[in-house]
Design a protein around this motif. Structure first.
Motif, mmCIF file in Angstrom:
data_model
loop_
_atom_site.group_PDB
_atom_site.id
_atom_site.type_symbol
_atom_site.label_atom_id
_atom_site.label_comp_id
_atom_site.label_asym_id
_atom_site.label_seq_id
_atom_site.Cartn_x
_atom_site.Cartn_y
_atom_site.Cartn_z
ATOM 1 N N LEU A 1 0.831 -1.207 0.000
ATOM 2 C CA LEU A 1 0.000 0.000 0.000
ATOM 3 C C LEU A 1 0.867 1.259 0.000
ATOM 4 C CD1 LEU A 1 -2.701 -1.172 2.552
ATOM 5 C CD2 LEU A 1 -3.046 -0.802 0.102
ATOM 6 N N LYS A 2 1.959 1.213 0.731
ATOM 7 C CA LYS A 2 2.819 2.392 0.820
ATOM 8 C C LYS A 2 3.540 2.670 -0.491
ATOM 9 C CE LYS A 2 6.494 4.473 3.602
ATOM 10 N NZ LYS A 2 7.403 4.307 4.756
ATOM 11 N N THR A 3 3.968 1.629 -1.196
ATOM 12 C CA THR A 3 4.773 1.828 -2.408
ATOM 13 C C THR A 3 3.949 1.811 -3.688
ATOM 14 O OG1 THR A 3 5.255 -0.555 -2.507
ATOM 15 C CG2 THR A 3 6.819 0.850 -1.323
ATOM 16 N N LYS A 4 2.815 1.098 -3.690
ATOM 17 C CA LYS A 4 2.048 0.941 -4.918
ATOM 18 C C LYS A 4 0.591 1.408 -4.807
ATOM 19 C CE LYS A 4 4.815 -3.112 -6.247
ATOM 20 N NZ LYS A 4 4.791 -4.550 -6.597
ATOM 21 N N GLY A 5 0.169 1.753 -3.615
ATOM 22 C CA GLY A 5 -1.216 2.169 -3.424
ATOM 23 C C GLY A 5 -1.414 3.636 -3.751
ATOM 24 N N SER A 6 -2.609 4.130 -3.481
ATOM 25 C CA SER A 6 -2.922 5.529 -3.755
ATOM 26 C C SER A 6 -2.074 6.429 -2.865
ATOM 27 C CB SER A 6 -4.410 5.788 -3.515
ATOM 28 O OG SER A 6 -4.710 5.651 -2.148
ATOM 29 N N PRO A 7 -1.904 7.703 -3.271
ATOM 30 C CA PRO A 7 -1.051 8.602 -2.486
ATOM 31 C C PRO A 7 -1.454 8.725 -1.025
ATOM 32 C CG PRO A 7 -1.543 9.576 -4.617
ATOM 33 C CD PRO A 7 -2.385 8.338 -4.505
ATOM 34 N N SER A 8 -2.724 8.524 -0.719
ATOM 35 C CA SER A 8 -3.164 8.676 0.671
ATOM 36 C C SER A 8 -2.387 7.762 1.600
ATOM 37 C CB SER A 8 -4.658 8.398 0.782
ATOM 38 O OG SER A 8 -4.964 7.089 0.364
ATOM 39 N N PHE A 9 -2.104 6.540 1.163
ATOM 40 C CA PHE A 9 -1.374 5.616 2.030
ATOM 41 C C PHE A 9 0.034 6.125 2.303
ATOM 42 C CE2 PHE A 9 -4.556 2.772 0.043
ATOM 43 C CZ PHE A 9 -5.175 2.324 1.197
ATOM 44 N N ARG A 10 0.688 6.675 1.301
ATOM 45 C CA ARG A 10 2.042 7.186 1.521
ATOM 46 C C ARG A 10 2.030 8.333 2.525
ATOM 47 N NH1 ARG A 10 2.211 5.834 -3.876
ATOM 48 N NH2 ARG A 10 1.826 7.922 -4.721
ATOM 49 N N PHE A 11 1.029 9.196 2.448
ATOM 50 C CA PHE A 11 0.962 10.295 3.406
ATOM 51 C C PHE A 11 0.636 9.793 4.801
ATOM 52 C CE2 PHE A 11 0.353 12.712 -0.558
ATOM 53 C CZ PHE A 11 1.312 13.680 -0.360
ATOM 54 N N GLN B 1 -5.130 15.566 7.040
ATOM 55 C CA GLN B 1 -4.986 16.984 6.702
ATOM 56 C C GLN B 1 -3.734 17.240 5.870
ATOM 57 O OE1 GLN B 1 -7.629 19.005 7.553
ATOM 58 N NE2 GLN B 1 -8.471 17.065 8.333
ATOM 59 N N ARG B 2 -2.721 16.395 6.024
ATOM 60 C CA ARG B 2 -1.529 16.528 5.179
ATOM 61 C C ARG B 2 -1.872 16.311 3.718
ATOM 62 N NH1 ARG B 2 2.572 13.220 9.104
ATOM 63 N NH2 ARG B 2 3.460 15.017 10.219
ATOM 64 N N GLU B 3 -2.718 15.329 3.462
ATOM 65 C CA GLU B 3 -3.081 15.082 2.067
ATOM 66 C C GLU B 3 -4.012 16.166 1.536
ATOM 67 O OE1 GLU B 3 -4.654 11.568 -0.900
ATOM 68 O OE2 GLU B 3 -5.132 11.452 1.231
ATOM 69 N N PHE B 4 -4.787 16.773 2.410
ATOM 70 C CA PHE B 4 -5.685 17.853 1.990
ATOM 71 C C PHE B 4 -4.932 19.132 1.656
ATOM 72 C CE2 PHE B 4 -9.565 16.310 4.700
ATOM 73 C CZ PHE B 4 -9.692 15.216 3.861
ATOM 74 N N TRP B 5 -3.910 19.484 2.480
ATOM 75 C CA TRP B 5 -3.388 20.851 2.442
ATOM 76 C C TRP B 5 -1.869 20.958 2.321
ATOM 77 C CZ3 TRP B 5 -7.932 22.436 1.696
ATOM 78 C CH2 TRP B 5 -9.015 22.036 2.494
ATOM 79 N N SER B 6 -1.115 19.884 2.508
ATOM 80 C CA SER B 6 0.334 20.044 2.617
ATOM 81 C C SER B 6 0.992 20.343 1.276
ATOM 82 C CB SER B 6 0.970 18.785 3.218
ATOM 83 O OG SER B 6 1.008 17.737 2.268
ATOM 84 N N SER B 7 2.124 21.051 1.345
ATOM 85 C CA SER B 7 2.898 21.357 0.137
ATOM 86 C C SER B 7 3.359 20.081 -0.545
ATOM 87 C CB SER B 7 4.103 22.229 0.505
ATOM 88 O OG SER B 7 3.686 23.446 1.101
ATOM 89 N N ALA B 8 3.687 19.054 0.254
ATOM 90 C CA ALA B 8 4.174 17.802 -0.325
ATOM 91 C C ALA B 8 3.116 17.127 -1.177
ATOM 92 C CB ALA B 8 4.633 16.859 0.794
ATOM 93 N N ALA B 9 1.829 17.326 -0.822
ATOM 94 C CA ALA B 9 0.748 16.666 -1.567
ATOM 95 C C ALA B 9 0.314 17.443 -2.796
ATOM 96 C CB ALA B 9 -0.455 16.458 -0.650
ATOM 97 N N ALA B 10 0.744 18.703 -2.915
ATOM 98 C CA ALA B 10 0.199 19.575 -3.953
ATOM 99 C C ALA B 10 0.455 19.060 -5.358
ATOM 100 C CB ALA B 10 0.762 20.987 -3.798
ATOM 101 N N ASN B 11 1.595 18.443 -5.578
ATOM 102 C CA ASN B 11 1.941 17.978 -6.925
ATOM 103 C C ASN B 11 1.934 16.455 -7.044
ATOM 104 O OD1 ASN B 11 2.286 20.596 -7.931
ATOM 105 N ND2 ASN B 11 4.390 20.686 -7.183
ATOM 106 N N ASN C 1 -5.107 17.185 -2.166
ATOM 107 C CA ASN C 1 -4.808 18.621 -2.150
ATOM 108 C C ASN C 1 -5.154 19.162 -3.529
ATOM 109 O OD1 ASN C 1 -3.838 21.218 -1.976
ATOM 110 N ND2 ASN C 1 -1.830 20.654 -1.155
ATOM 111 N N LEU C 2 -6.440 19.134 -3.845
ATOM 112 C CA LEU C 2 -6.889 19.511 -5.182
ATOM 113 C C LEU C 2 -6.714 20.997 -5.446
ATOM 114 C CD1 LEU C 2 -10.083 17.295 -5.417
ATOM 115 C CD2 LEU C 2 -7.853 16.891 -6.435
ATOM 116 N N ALA C 3 -6.711 21.796 -4.388
ATOM 117 C CA ALA C 3 -6.510 23.230 -4.572
ATOM 118 C C ALA C 3 -5.075 23.551 -4.971
ATOM 119 C CB ALA C 3 -6.877 23.980 -3.295
ATOM 120 N N GLY C 4 -4.152 22.630 -4.718
ATOM 121 C CA GLY C 4 -2.750 22.901 -5.039
ATOM 122 C C GLY C 4 -2.112 23.870 -4.058
#
Length: 618
Positions: A151-161, A506-516, A522-525
């Motif tokens: 999940l961490k390496t191949k799953g959706s970004p949420s798992f990595r965060f 909240q990291r996946e919602f708003w963090s700089s790391a999630a923006a790209n 973090n759909l707002a970017g």
């Protein structure tokens, strides 16, 4: 609070230091327990028999049919490829499972016990010996290790965060697995790991986890996938041999034998299918339909019921969301200005039958919402960041623009034009253009449901009065999901759902790391170091009081960054259903729990005898 488990269901070092090290380990590891809470103690003790919001004696049997919009092309809900089939999460279980009448507590599911270090720097799970996959193989520590790494390496970004602060995972015994965490305060991590879906290593090895698949996966949950037709329907059968059916956390849940999800082209077709008795229950999210769309004989005869089920969950934030990756929306004054063109009061009167409350906070309908000016406790969090925050955070309570009459709306337009001029825009030939380049102000609102057109088009007309061209483009669900996943949009309608215990999500919602990160939420970017710090402080909150304070501080920073044009919310769920169901009299704070409903044999028989309802459908 991560939504790994909940999103999939409705709708995730003992070192060899000699004797001294062993004694130290014994001192800092708490005793094994049946459940854990984010703060304090869980509501239910070790001898509890069932949750308070279920009927432990609910009858088993029957079939329930549901509707969903669009299509599906995969049975793997854990990566970002394709569109997962509705209900597929019911095939998978996690180490722990949450209760719906507490802010954030979890109890043993695959794990029979959990041991959390006193400093919450590690957690040990002991697996139940009876836990097994649908193919009969036992759920082992190796499956847990495989699931985490996959999940961490191949799953959706949420798992990595969610898993970024997990330093080490190790097997302590045949049924024991330990997760050790990086230094730093993150009280939520033991519960986040508890929500991790456990996958079958035997099944997934040799298969491409990152791809779409319509091969029925091996799960361990209360339902098995019985049959399907790609893009049309999927049917799940309750597993009579389900290993966890008698656990306290499951008693009174998963009562219905067969669950069928039929796919429809759009909301209008789906509603007509419901009225024709082709499926049993729909959660209504269109105010106009709730007010006027259910005037049909079955309702007047009492064969169909319409009920409001209250809840105490934060509303989250729904709104017209800007993509800050677009140069057009990188100026906060531009984002602030466009909000003055959205006339919520007119929409609520003329489109929503005055059903809604305007959303002003990312955590409305809860104690987490920032209100008034910052409290002394909030100021203690915000003052060190004063120079980097908008000054309004300290001097004003955020309120979205209102227009109770035409005079107020005209004043709003004037305010919008003033902000746009300050941002470098000017009128030329009745169009708003960039004062330096002459480029016209135009953008696209991307939607995937035609229902949004009736709300977006009046907004577009108001923008036109400001010289702004907003086109509304409706695409199918597959194209929409792909474009949003790749951040290929100017503006969308988005919902950031919130729990009673905000945390690592909240990291996946708003963090700089999630923006790209494609596929992140973090759909707002947003890339804002201050918000990053506020999120980190929220995650490190040592108790409920400090958590509430830090959430409110984050709320203020988000409000004054103008990431969305806020929409509206309800403190209840609207559900229409053919009268064949029984359900508990208690609705927990997190809202109605459909897995606690059942088919009432007498009601089902009466409905069939009436010649109405889903019993007559193919």
């Amino acid at each position: 609070m991560t939504c790994a488990k909940y999103c999939f269901r409705r709708r995730w070092v003992a070192g060899l230091f000699g004797l001294g090290g062993a004694l130290l380990t014994a001192m800092v590891i708490a005793a094994p327990t049946h459940g854990i809470a984010l703060h304090g103690q869980p509501k239910y003790g070790p001898e509890f028999s069932h949750f308070d919001y279920v009927n432990p004696n609910a009858p088993k049997g029957g079939e329930a049919r549901f509707a969903t919009i669009g299509s599906f092309d995969t049975f793997n809900p854990f990566n970002i490829k394709g569109q997962a089939a509705a209900g597929i999460g019911q095939l998978f279980e996690s180490l722990l499972t949450g209760s719906a009448d507490e802010p954030f507590s979890e109890y043993g599911l695959i794990a029979e016990s959990v041991e959390v270090a006193e400093d919450r720097g590690s957690v040990i799970f002991v697996l139940r010996p009876q836990a097994k996959f649908h193919d009969g193989s036992p759920i082992t520590v190796d499956d847990v290790l495989f699931s985490f790494e996959t999940l961490k390496t191949k799953g959706s970004p949420s798992f990595r965060f969610y898993y970024t602060n997990i330093a080490k995972v190790e097997k302590l015994g045949e049924r024991q697995v330990k997760f050790s965490f990086n230094p730093g305060e993150n009280r939520e991590l033991p519960l986040i790991i508890g929500q991790m879906p456990v996958l079958s290593k035997k099944y997934w090895q040799g298969r491409e986890f990152g791809a779409t698949t319509l091969e029925i996966p091996v799960g361990s949950g209360p339902y098995r996938l019985e049959r399907f037709e790609p893009g049309r329907f999927v049917v799940y059968q309750r597993d009579d041999q389900y290993w966890g059916k008698d656990l306290p956390v499951n008693r009174g849940r998963y009562n219905i034998d067969r669950l069928r999800y039929d796919y429809y082209r759009d909301v209008t077709v789906a509603l007509e299918a419901f009225k024709a008795g082709n499926y049993d229950l729909r959660m209504e999210n269109v105010a106009k339909l709730w007010a006027t769309g259910y005037d049909f004989p079955a309702l007047s005869k009492g064969l169909v019921k319409k009920e409001n089920f209250p809840h105490q969950m934060p509303s989250g934030m729904q709104g017209f969301a800007y993509n800050l990756r677009r140069p057009l929306f990188q100026d906060a004054k531009v984002r602030q200005a466009l909000a003055y063109a959205f006339d919520f009061e007119w929409s609520n009167r003329n489109l929503f039958f005055s059903q809604y409350t305007r959303t002003r906070s990312y955590f409305d309908n809860s104690e987490l919402a920032a209100r008034g000016l910052p409290s002394p406790e909030e100021l203690a969090v915000l003052e060190p960041l004063r120079k980097e925050l908008p000054p309004e955070v300290f001097s004003a309570a955020y309120e979205p623009p209102t227009a109770n009459d035409d005079a107020q709306l005209r004043a709003n337009f004037q305010k919008a034009l003033q902000l746009l001029q300050e941002a470098g825009w000017m009128f030329r030939d009745r169009k708003l253009v960039n004062a330096k380049t002459g480029e016209p102000f135009r953008f696209e609102l991307l939607i995937d449901e035609p229902t949004w057109e009736r709300i977006a088009l009046p907004f577009a007309r108001n923008l036109e009065r400001l010289g702004i061209e907003m086109t509304v483009r409706s695409v199918d669900s597959a194209q929409y999901e792909n474009r949003v996943r790749d951040f290929d949009f100017d503006m969308i309608v988005n919902v950031w759902g919130q729990s009673l215990s905000p945390g690592n999500e909240q990291r996946e919602f708003w963090s700089s790391a999630a923006a790209n990160e494609p596929g992140s939420r973090n759909l707002a970017g947003l890339k804002n170091p201050v918000v990053d710090r506020l999120v980190d402080q929220l995650i490190a909150a040592p108790d409920r009081v400090s958590l509430v304070t830090r959430v409110r501080a984050l709320d203020r920073a988000l409000q004054w960054n103008y990431l969305v044009i806020p929409h509206w919310h309800l403190p209840y769920a609207r559900i229409a259903f053919w009268d064949k169901f029984g359900y508990p009299p208690v609705t927990p704070m997190q809202g109605v729990q459909l897995e606690a409903w059942w088919i009432d044999p007498a009601k089902d028989a009466a409905l069939s005898q009436s010649g109405s309802g889903s019993g007559k459908a193919n």
